[in-house]
Design an enzyme around this catalytic site. Structure first.
Site, PDB file in Angstrom:
ATOM      1  N   ASP A  25      -0.965   6.875   7.582  1.00 36.60           N
ATOM      2  CA  ASP A  25      -0.670   7.086   8.996  1.00 36.60           C
ATOM      3  C   ASP A  25       0.400   6.109   9.485  1.00 36.60           C
ATOM      4  O   ASP A  25       0.672   5.082   8.856  1.00 36.60           O
ATOM      5  CB  ASP A  25      -1.935   6.915   9.841  1.00 36.60           C
ATOM      6  CG  ASP A  25      -2.928   8.049   9.626  1.00 36.60           C
ATOM      7  OD1 ASP A  25      -2.497   9.133   9.176  1.00 36.60           O
ATOM      8  OD2 ASP A  25      -4.128   7.851   9.905  1.00 36.60           O
ATOM      9  N   TYR A  53      -8.374   0.271  -0.130  1.00 37.87           N
ATOM     10  CA  TYR A  53      -8.103   0.080   1.301  1.00 37.87           C
ATOM     11  C   TYR A  53      -8.766  -1.202   1.806  1.00 37.87           C
ATOM     12  O   TYR A  53      -9.786  -1.645   1.260  1.00 37.87           O
ATOM     13  CB  TYR A  53      -8.678   1.233   2.128  1.00 37.87           C
ATOM     14  CG  TYR A  53      -8.099   2.593   1.837  1.00 37.87           C
ATOM     15  CD1 TYR A  53      -6.976   3.056   2.520  1.00 37.87           C
ATOM     16  CD2 TYR A  53      -8.698   3.437   0.896  1.00 37.87           C
ATOM     17  CE1 TYR A  53      -6.458   4.313   2.281  1.00 37.87           C
ATOM     18  CE2 TYR A  53      -8.183   4.700   0.641  1.00 37.87           C
ATOM     19  CZ  TYR A  53      -7.059   5.128   1.331  1.00 37.87           C
ATOM     20  OH  TYR A  53      -6.551   6.375   1.091  1.00 37.87           O
ATOM     21  N   TYR A  57     -10.176  10.554   3.953  1.00 38.44           N
ATOM     22  CA  TYR A  57      -9.677   9.980   5.204  1.00 38.44           C
ATOM     23  C   TYR A  57     -10.579   8.820   5.608  1.00 38.44           C
ATOM     24  O   TYR A  57     -11.755   9.013   5.933  1.00 38.44           O
ATOM     25  CB  TYR A  57      -9.646  11.043   6.297  1.00 38.44           C
ATOM     26  CG  TYR A  57      -8.628  12.137   6.069  1.00 38.44           C
ATOM     27  CD1 TYR A  57      -7.340  12.033   6.592  1.00 38.44           C
ATOM     28  CD2 TYR A  57      -8.952  13.275   5.331  1.00 38.44           C
ATOM     29  CE1 TYR A  57      -6.395  13.032   6.395  1.00 38.44           C
ATOM     30  CE2 TYR A  57      -8.019  14.286   5.123  1.00 38.44           C
ATOM     31  CZ  TYR A  57      -6.744  14.156   5.654  1.00 38.44           C
ATOM     32  OH  TYR A  57      -5.818  15.154   5.448  1.00 38.44           O
TER      33      TYR A  57
END
Length: 386
Positions: A213, A277, A349
């Site tokens: 993003d 992440y 996601y």
């Protein structure tokens, strides 16, 4: 048998040595012209023994219309068309009229020719050999350029094949989209493509192996990407110098740049990658160190059923994807924040993994905590090759 058939053909049709030799191309070695000369020589020896007149090579070949005599002229035209284009390898294709193809087909059927080679195949080969000798370039099945020649009109179309370049990028700041968006002045793609377009003098198309993003950084070993440079006039690029120019901007860095084939480029873009992440989780209702550890423990190895997130529903097919969290570690920050370090399947996601996306992602961090949770900040740390 060959001599008898060749004599019948020559008695009925005026052919050059190229076209005569091509009728028997699958027999023996050498060029078609050499084969044609040899066959005509033997035919005329036997005719001489019979007291018959020799059949000389046609002044005007009724099959090819002396197209092979035009090769030196066409080589010069090819050199003119490709002037200023940097290339090492090439391929020649040609467009012959349906009339020429039909004449050849009728002749083959008339005499039962099943050892022949089509005119365009020999022409392409002979023109390619001549162009290679004149320029020092090599033919290739995966050429830099392709010449499409219309032999009789002299029209030549030059197709410049794309360049493919592999690399990995780091996005060091937030607020930059991967590809251009109307409300943003620049993107990862524009920052990387600009110097490549200028150096190659072609159109640069950026293709990332996945995306992050706008508000997410891409750190660590970087995200793989492919550049397809269409119509490059220059192919010998100084990748090290280009990387240095890109990296000087302070927003995006590139590394591991190298040239790849179209097949290798496709493999990069279709390969599945696990991702690492680091997420900063906000829990407005409060969170304890024990709760943070419990969430991480329960996430490890967990299978996630994730319906296409609400925020991307217009851009992605609405379906449920099954992904897995492979590793999870928590670090408590304060009474409302903790960090989650995750290794997951590609395509999961993370923001929705945390929030639950109003039930579209199950289970979620919100589910496991029993409290609404949000991703306040997210970084991709590494792209892990499987």
């Amino acid at each position: 048998m060959i001599v008898e058939k060749a004599e019948k053909v020559l008695e009925a049709h005026s052919l050059c040595d190229h076209c005569l030799g091509r009728l028997f191309a699958r027999l023996g070695r050498g060029t078609n012209e050499e084969r044609g000369k040899a066959i005509r020589f033997v035919v005329n020896m036997e005719r001489s023994a019979k007291g018959l007149e020799p059949i000389e090579e046609a002044t005007k070949c009724e099959l090819c219309r002396n197209v092979f005599e035009r090769i030196p002229e066409l080589v010069e035209l090819m050199e003119n068309v490709s002037e200023g284009i940097e290339f090492d390898t090439f391929l020649v294709g040609s467009r012959f009229s349906e009339e020429i193809k039909e004449i050849e087909k009728v002749l083959w059927e008339e005499f039962g020719i099943d050892t022949g080679e089509p005119i365009n195949r020999e022409f392409n080969r002979e023109l390619g050999k001549a162009f290679g000798l004149a320029t020092g370039k090599d033919t290739s099945k995966t050429p830099d350029v392709v010449f499409i020649v219309e032999p009789y009109s002299g029209k030549i179309e030059l197709q410049i094949n794309p360049l493919y370049i592999y690399g990995r990028y780091r996005k060091l700041v937030r607020g930059i989209p991967q590809t251009p968006l109307p409300e943003f002045e620049e993107s990862v793609a524009s920052i990387i493509c600009r110097p490549f377009s200028r150096a190659a003098r072609g159109k640069c198309v950026f293709k990332g192996a996945g995306r992050e993003d706008v508000d997410v950084r891409m750190l660590g070993n970087g995200r793989p990407f492919i550049l397809e440079i269409k119509g490059p006039k220059k192919r010998k690029l100084d990748l090290e110098a280009i990387a240095k120019e890109i990296n000087a901007n302070g927003k995006v860095e590139v590394l591991d740049l190298r040239f790849v084939t179209a097949k290798e480029a496709e493999e990069v873009l279709t390969k599945n990658h696990r991702k690492e992440y680091l997420a900063l989780v906000l829990v407005e209702d409060g969170v304890t160190p024990e709760e943070a550890e419990k969430v991480a423990r329960e996430l490890r190895g967990l299978e996630i059923h994730q319906r296409t997130p609400w925020r991307v529903r217009k851009a992605r097919a609405d379906k449920v994807r099954v992904k897995r969290v492979h590793e999870a570690k928590a670090r408590w920050i304060d009474e409302k924040h903790f960090e989650l370090r995750l290794i997951t399947d590609g395509g999961l996601y993370i923001k929705e993994l945390i929030s639950g996306d109003k039930g579209r992602t199950r289970p979620s961090v919100s589910d496991l905590l029993g409290k609404p949770s949000w991703c306040e900040r997210l970084d991709v740390l590494n792209i892990l090759d499987e």
